[in-house]
Write an enzyme that holds these catalytic residues in place. Structure first.
Site, PDB file in Angstrom:
ATOM      1  N   VAL A  74       0.835  -1.208   0.000  1.00  0.00           N
ATOM      2  CA  VAL A  74       0.000   0.000   0.000  1.00  0.00           C
ATOM      3  C   VAL A  74       0.867   1.254   0.000  1.00  0.00           C
ATOM      4  CG1 VAL A  74      -1.843   1.249   1.179  1.00  0.00           C
ATOM      5  CG2 VAL A  74      -1.849  -1.255   1.180  1.00  0.00           C
ATOM      6  N   LYS A  91     -13.814  -4.891  11.464  1.00  0.00           N
ATOM      7  CA  LYS A  91     -14.400  -4.014  10.450  1.00  0.00           C
ATOM      8  C   LYS A  91     -15.853  -3.674  10.799  1.00  0.00           C
ATOM      9  CE  LYS A  91     -11.188  -5.564   6.884  1.00  0.00           C
ATOM     10  NZ  LYS A  91     -10.887  -6.629   5.918  1.00  0.00           N
ATOM     11  N   VAL A 141     -11.511  -0.352   6.233  1.00  0.00           N
ATOM     12  CA  VAL A 141     -12.637  -1.259   5.933  1.00  0.00           C
ATOM     13  C   VAL A 141     -12.859  -1.263   4.427  1.00  0.00           C
ATOM     14  CG1 VAL A 141     -15.101  -1.711   6.253  1.00  0.00           C
ATOM     15  CG2 VAL A 141     -13.756  -0.757   8.137  1.00  0.00           C
ATOM     16  N   GLY A 148      -2.168 -15.947  -2.791  1.00  0.00           N
ATOM     17  CA  GLY A 148      -1.743 -14.790  -1.995  1.00  0.00           C
ATOM     18  C   GLY A 148      -2.882 -14.074  -1.301  1.00  0.00           C
ATOM     19  N   GLY A 151     -10.865  -1.906   1.939  1.00  0.00           N
ATOM     20  CA  GLY A 151      -9.759  -1.532   1.044  1.00  0.00           C
ATOM     21  C   GLY A 151     -10.103  -0.304   0.218  1.00  0.00           C
TER      22      GLY A 151
HETATM   23  N1  HSE Z   1      -7.184  -9.954   4.993  1.00  0.00           N
HETATM   24  C1  HSE Z   1      -8.210  -9.065   4.553  1.00  0.00           C
HETATM   25  C2  HSE Z   1      -9.131  -9.783   3.592  1.00  0.00           C
HETATM   26  C3  HSE Z   1      -7.696  -7.847   3.841  1.00  0.00           C
HETATM   27  O1  HSE Z   1      -8.918 -10.942   3.249  1.00  0.00           O
HETATM   28  O2  HSE Z   1     -10.102  -9.168   3.199  1.00  0.00           O
HETATM   29  C4  HSE Z   1      -7.202  -6.796   4.775  1.00  0.00           C
HETATM   30  O3  HSE Z   1      -8.217  -6.294   5.573  1.00  0.00           O
END
Ligand code: HSE
Length: 433
Positions: free
Chosen positions: A16, A208, A135, A190, A137
């Site tokens: 990021v 979240k 929250v 990933g 992304g």
């Molecule tokens: N690990 C989280 C997800 C992303 O799989 O949505 C980061 O909040």
């Protein structure tokens, strides 16, 4: 433009942070960014754990290993915290806010754990605290709640806020995989971490939900535990049943009003009608569905993770904070409603899907039904399928109090004729008319 530059310190240069530096240095976007910020932005420092690591696109003269010194520096107007974790991140954010330096963070754990205290610190010192990327992304849900919906009475916010688990459940639903092979694939691609606990056990989704709830309803962010259940208990047979019954199984984060002052917050696998807008959200996508008293249903959809999508949310915050600084103002991060009470998950009512493996003998169904009945849980439908000399019973209940459903499960688990309780998931009837 004669406005002084806004000097930006970035803590953390992973996916990021690196994407953010690239977005800020994109010459083709320079004029648009200056217009949006009402000032030029200049990255004056990038704090990293390993300063020797080669980071294409980041000027090595900006790199420092001393994040706290960057947060305390007189030469910084805004700190962008992308380091993750809680303790050290908290020290950076507090160091900045306590001097009136605004902060943009993507750190959901930090906000869920101590968002109330940080918001107070920001307010006391006339600083901004923005956390859109915490929250969903790149999905701009937090600012929508904070501004566009600020005057609306929100009844319920529910969302697919974890991409890893949505990917796993989608694989299980669309391709008939079992949980373990879907998880292995999520790791190979990933999406899932080597230790996937935070995602698959719904800790991530629960944090979240807390953040969404604070903006939608005014609940506190003090790290209190909310009701949470992960997806490790979701089996291929549950997905198969749900599909045949016209549902999909999703890990949903839910925050909703219960009565006038109650708020229920929880994250758990949920049966959702196949026609619900959230049911068609596949793969690693995130989506948040908001039901407002006057607005009716609203939905946001997009990439819940990934360097570039998440960096766009961070950049949006950064531009907003810069504009506030130029205008000599700051926003209140969120307001707490002191009258709200957190409703115990046991007191929430919903329909349930329940699956039991039982002995296939005379009288078993009657005894099982009796347990439902005297716990005040009414059966809506039941399906029996044979498995060798046993039977699998799949129930959908009418709306029932969760505490009564759990008492039913406890009692059933003690019956000799019940070999195992396979699943007990709420059904959300979120049909939009
Ligand atoms: N690990 C989280 C997800 C992303 O799989 O949505 C980061 O909040």
């Amino acid at each position: 433009m004669n406005t002084p530059k806004i000097r930006v310190g970035i803590i953390g240069a992973g996916f990021v942070g690196s994407a953010l530096v690239q977005l800020l240095s994109d010459e083709s976007r320079h004029v648009a960014l200056v217009d949006a910020a009402m000032a030029p932005l200049e990255v004056v420092g990038v704090a990293v754990r390993d300063p020797k690591k080669v980071r294409p696109g980041i000027d090595t003269r900006l790199i420092t290993s001393d994040a706290l010194a960057l947060a305390k520096s007189e030469g910084v107007d805004v700190i962008v915290e992308l380091a993750g974790g809680v303790e050290s991140a908290r020290s950076y954010v507090e160091a900045a806010l306590s001097r009136g330096v605004s902060v943009v963070t993507a750190n959901k754990a930090l906000m869920a754990e101590c968002g109330t205290a940080l918001a107070q610190l920001a307010n006391q010192n006339g600083a901004d605290l923005f956390y859109e990327a915490a929250v969903g992304g790149g999905v701009p849900i937090l600012r929508s709640l904070r501004t566009s919906l600020a005057g609306e009475r929100i009844e319920r916010v529910m969302g697919i806020v974890n991409g890893t688990t949505n990917y796993i459940l989608s694989k299980m639903t669309d391709e008939g995989c079992d949980y373990h092979s879907a998880l292995a694939e999520a790791k190979a691609l990933g999406f899932a971490e080597a230790d996937p606990t935070a995602d698959v056990e719904a800790f991530d989704a629960a944090q979240k939900v807390q953040i969404l709830s604070s903006l939608a309803f005014g609940t506190e962010l003090r790290g209190e535990l909310i009701s949470r259940e992960g997806i490790t208990g979701v089996r291929a047979v549950d997905i198969d049943y749900a599909t045949r019954a016209g549902y999909v199984i999703k890990l949903l984060g839910v925050a909703e009003r219960v009565g006038e002052h109650g708020i229920s917050r929880r994250a758990h696998p949920t049966l959702l009608p196949a026609e619900h807008p959230l049911a068609s959200v596949h793969g690693a996508l995130n989506a948040v569905f908001v039901e407002g008293a006057k607005s009716g249903p609203l939905m946001w959809l997009g990439q819940g993770a990934g360097g570039e999508p998440t960096a766009t949310a961070v950049l949006g915050d950064l531009l907003y904070v810069a504009r506030n600084k130029v205008n000599g103002r700051h926003d209140v991060p969120f307001s707490v409603d002191d009258q709200l009470l957190s409703v115990d998950a046991g007191d929430v009512a919903s329909a349930f899907y329940i699956s039991l493996d039982v002995r296939d003998e005379p009288g078993v169904l009657a005894s099982v039904a009796g347990v439902f009945g005297h716990n005040d849980v009414s059966i809506q439908s039941m399906e029996q399928s044979g498995i060798a000399d046993e039977a699998r019973l799949s129930f959908l209940t009418h709306c029932a109090v969760t505490r009564n459903v759990h008492a039913t499960m406890d009692e059933l688990s003690k019956l000799e004729s019940v070999d195992c309780i396979g699943a007990c998931f709420p059904v959300i009837d979120g049909r939009v008319s």
